[in-house]
Design an enzyme around this catalytic site. Structure first.
Site, PDB file in Angstrom:
ATOM      1  N   GLY A 107       0.830  -2.978   5.109  1.00  0.00           N
ATOM      2  CA  GLY A 107       1.367  -4.290   5.957  1.00  0.00           C
ATOM      3  C   GLY A 107       0.072  -5.084   5.737  1.00  0.00           C
ATOM      4  N   ARG A 163     -12.331  -8.645  -1.406  1.00  0.00           N
ATOM      5  CA  ARG A 163     -11.427  -8.529  -0.374  1.00  0.00           C
ATOM      6  C   ARG A 163     -11.184  -6.940   0.139  1.00  0.00           C
ATOM      7  NH1 ARG A 163      -6.120  -6.851   0.894  1.00  0.00           N
ATOM      8  NH2 ARG A 163      -5.695  -7.413   2.779  1.00  0.00           N
ATOM      9  N   GLY A 191      -8.848  -4.841   2.936  1.00  0.00           N
ATOM     10  CA  GLY A 191      -8.100  -4.733   4.237  1.00  0.00           C
ATOM     11  C   GLY A 191      -8.096  -3.404   4.942  1.00  0.00           C
ATOM     12  N   ASP A 192      -6.952  -3.162   5.507  1.00  0.00           N
ATOM     13  CA  ASP A 192      -7.116  -2.108   6.522  1.00  0.00           C
ATOM     14  C   ASP A 192      -7.172  -0.739   5.681  1.00  0.00           C
ATOM     15  OD1 ASP A 192      -4.271  -2.664   5.593  1.00  0.00           O
ATOM     16  OD2 ASP A 192      -3.869  -0.917   6.779  1.00  0.00           O
ATOM     17  N   GLY A 227      -2.882  -6.374   6.063  1.00  0.00           N
ATOM     18  CA  GLY A 227      -4.163  -5.909   6.099  1.00  0.00           C
ATOM     19  C   GLY A 227      -5.115  -6.365   7.319  1.00  0.00           C
ATOM     20  N   THR A 278       0.738  -1.049  -0.041  1.00  0.00           N
ATOM     21  CA  THR A 278       0.054   0.079  -0.038  1.00  0.00           C
ATOM     22  C   THR A 278       0.767   1.392  -0.021  1.00  0.00           C
ATOM     23  OG1 THR A 278      -1.515  -1.192   1.305  1.00  0.00           O
ATOM     24  CG2 THR A 278      -1.653   1.099   1.623  1.00  0.00           C
TER      25      THR A 278
HETATM   26  N1  GLY Z   1      -2.337  -2.994   3.643  1.00  0.00           N
HETATM   27  C1  GLY Z   1      -3.127  -3.271   2.333  1.00  0.00           C
HETATM   28  C2  GLY Z   1      -3.962  -4.567   2.192  1.00  0.00           C
HETATM   29  O1  GLY Z   1      -4.045  -5.598   3.188  1.00  0.00           O
HETATM   30  O2  GLY Z   1      -4.798  -4.324   1.515  1.00  0.00           O
END
Ligand code: GLY
Length: 297
Positions: free
Chosen positions: A209, A185, A187-188, A211, A157
């Site tokens: 990192g 999906r 993530g964070d 996510g 990211t």
């Molecule tokens: N940190 C980005 C993701 O896991 O999508």
């Protein structure tokens, strides 16, 4: 709030927490410096922190070396779904998009959502919103990284945090997801409090990192709580990153960048590489590093 010197500004960007690939060192370094140049131009011109963060992140989204925008990773169906989040520390406004397809700059779509009531739009809803706001459509092939899929999940990211001359702080992220991730999906990266946060009264932070583990630990909100308690940014980030392997497994790693309300910069990582560049109004040229130990030499 701390009174900063008139016109004081600071900007920090990262090109992702990732495995070490020496063939990409130069492109990473050049890319984060290009991102700093774009944000710096906004801040030196008297622009605000949100616009600086968007300019820096949009620059990295245009560069295939980064897993965001043009360098995105195909999901298990071969498609590209991207995420981006943006937060304005003035009023805690958030604009975020998740699993968005076929736009060149997810962060600019997030920017368009910032004044709206909604915090996060996903998938077809995000795309529809982007079209309604006039964001250009691009074919999926334009966004695919021209590099072989990797066996390990690569979570590079990109992100940026800025403090402008008016004392305003903004933070943002953008990601092209994980190689082979499930369709839909997220993530964070688009979630405030998980991958990023900004509050003029405290500071701003952005993570890259693993996510799922960053989300489970709500890393950004943990850093904000530590900053509010008076901890310096670097130990605050390092301490929360240290929780990743114990929660997500030995491979769970990441990196974070931060600026406090008084303009203190900090960054830390436990990934092999974390490309970071920063600059403040007091520096003649930006600094760029691929690992923390380079900065300490
Ligand atoms: N940190 C980005 C993701 O896991 O999508």
């Amino acid at each position: 709030m701390t009174q900063l010197k008139e016109g004081a500004w600071a900007l920090i960007v990262h090109g992702g927490a990732k495995p070490d690939d020496p063939a990409e060192h130069e492109a990473n370094r050049d890319g984060i410096l290009e991102a700093i140049a774009a944000g710096r131009a906004v801040l030196e011109g008297g622009g605000d922190a949100v616009d600086a963060v968007v300019a820096s992140i949009a620059t990295m989204e245009a560069l295939p070396v980064f897993n965001a925008g043009r360098g995105s990773a195909p999901n298990e169906a071969g498609g590209i779904e991207m995420c981006s989040g943006l937060m304005d520390g003035r009023n805690l406004a958030v604009g975020a998009v998740g699993a968005i397809r076929c736009v060149a700059h997810p962060v600019e779509v997030a920017r368009s959502l910032l004044p709206e009531k909604e915090v996060l739009l996903v998938a077809d809803g995000a795309l529809e919103f982007a079209r309604a706001k006039g964001h250009e459509a691009v074919p999926e092939g334009f966004l695919k990284a021209d590099k072989p899929a990797r066996a390990e999940a690569v979570h590079d990211t990109v992100g940026a945090v800025a403090l402008d001359g008016g004392g305003n702080i903004a933070a943002g992220t953008s990601t092209g997801g994980l190689d082979g991730q499930k369709v839909g999906r997220i993530g964070d990266s688009p979630m405030p409090g998980l991958g990023y946060y900004a509050d003029n009264h405290i500071g701003g932070v952005a993570f890259s990192g693993d996510g799922e583990t960053i989300a489970r630990l709500a890393l950004a909100s943990r850093v904000m709580a530590r900053l509010e308690d008076g901890e310096a940014p670097e130990p605050a980030i390092a301490q929360v990153l240290a929780r990743l392997p114990g929660t997500g497994g030995a491979d769970a790693d990441g990196g974070g960048i931060c600026i406090t309300k008084d303009g203190t910069l900090g960054w830390a990582h436990n990934s092999p590489i974390f490309a970071v560049a920063y600059m403040t109004h007091e520096m003649d040229t930006p600094k760029a590093f691929l690992r923390k130990d380079e900065e300490q030499k």
